[in-house]
Design a protein around this motif. Structure first.
Motif, short mmCIF file in Angstrom:
data_model
loop_
_atom_site.label_atom_id
_atom_site.label_comp_id
_atom_site.label_asym_id
_atom_site.label_seq_id
_atom_site.Cartn_x
_atom_site.Cartn_y
_atom_site.Cartn_z
N ALA A 1 44.71 43.90 42.93
CA ALA A 1 44.51 42.44 43.70
C ALA A 1 43.14 42.40 44.40
CB ALA A 1 45.52 42.13 44.64
N GLN B 1 44.66 38.80 39.61
CA GLN B 1 45.32 38.83 40.72
C GLN B 1 44.37 38.90 42.25
OE1 GLN B 1 47.87 42.20 40.35
NE2 GLN B 1 49.34 41.02 39.14
N TYR B 2 44.80 37.72 42.97
CA TYR B 2 43.83 37.57 44.17
C TYR B 2 44.49 37.43 45.36
CZ TYR B 2 40.74 36.77 40.37
OH TYR B 2 39.84 36.97 39.07
N ALA C 1 48.96 34.45 47.91
CA ALA C 1 48.77 35.45 46.68
C ALA C 1 48.51 34.33 45.33
CB ALA C 1 49.61 36.52 46.41
N ASP D 1 48.24 34.61 41.29
CA ASP D 1 48.50 35.50 39.97
C ASP D 1 48.28 34.69 38.92
OD1 ASP D 1 49.12 37.23 38.24
OD2 ASP D 1 51.25 37.55 38.81
N ASP E 1 47.41 36.29 35.80
CA ASP E 1 47.11 37.53 34.82
C ASP E 1 47.08 36.97 33.32
OD1 ASP E 1 46.04 39.87 35.55
OD2 ASP E 1 48.08 40.82 35.60
N CYS F 1 50.70 42.12 48.23
CA CYS F 1 50.20 43.10 47.19
C CYS F 1 51.72 43.45 46.34
CB CYS F 1 49.73 44.37 47.73
SG CYS F 1 48.19 43.94 48.54
N LEU G 1 52.34 40.58 43.86
CA LEU G 1 51.53 40.79 42.72
C LEU G 1 51.85 41.99 41.83
CD1 LEU G 1 48.27 39.54 44.54
CD2 LEU G 1 49.41 38.53 42.65
N ASN G 2 52.28 43.06 42.51
CA ASN G 2 52.32 44.24 41.61
C ASN G 2 53.67 44.37 41.13
OD1 ASN G 2 52.87 47.54 41.60
ND2 ASN G 2 50.79 46.95 41.64
#
Length: 157
Positions: free
Chosen positions: A7, A38-39, A70, A72, A74, A91, A94-95
């Motif tokens: 991210a 991812q931001y 968040a 996403d 991707d 995070c 996102l992960n």
């Protein structure tokens, strides 16, 4: 091997551009978003408002201290967005794709957090650096000096 956090922190203008890009491609069969990845947007909150008999859904970014949004995207076609109260929770989502309260995983949020402490600290340092730059760019203006004026009494005639 645990996957690293990929991210990156973004600004409000970049987040609005991502939302606008998603809205513009809403009717397309195979949308291609301009930014994929991812931001995380710090100090903002995502609000949604339904109007016109719930046909149109409007999405707004609202300033909210210590709140994180968040993003996403991707796969390059879908933009997933969620609000989070902490950077580590954003995070984690996102992960892993899981929220901290989800229990269908072999590992929990706390275990994941202990494994990725260093990476989260790096993101926090970037966030602190952004806040310091913002404070330096907005210098406090000097207070105008007030000169004292002597009052004189007027005599009655």
């Amino acid at each position: 091997m645990e996957s690293p956090i990929r991210a990156t922190l973004i600004t409000v203008d970049q987040a609005r551009a991502m939302l606008k890009d998603q809205r513009d491609q809403r009717g397309e069969r195979f949308p291609e978003l301009a930014l994929s990845g991812q931001y995380i947007l710090p100090d903002y909150r995502l609000t949604r408002k339904r109007e016109a008999f719930k046909i149109r859904r409007h999405t707004f970014l609202k300033k909210h201290f210590r709140s994180y949004v968040a993003f996403d995207s991707d796969n390059g076609q879908t933009l997933w967005i969620h609000n989070f109260p902490s950077l580590s929770e954003a995070c984690f989502w996102l992960n892993t794709g899981l929220k901290p309260n989800d229990t269908d995983s072999a590992s929990s949020y706390q275990e994941w957090k202990t494994k990725h402490v260093d990476e989260i600290e790096v993101l926090k340092e970037q966030l602190r650096a952004q806040h310091h730059e913002k404070k330096k760019s907005v210098e406090t203006p000097k207070k105008p000096t007030v000169s004292t004026v002597k009052k004189t009494k007027h005599l009655k005639k």
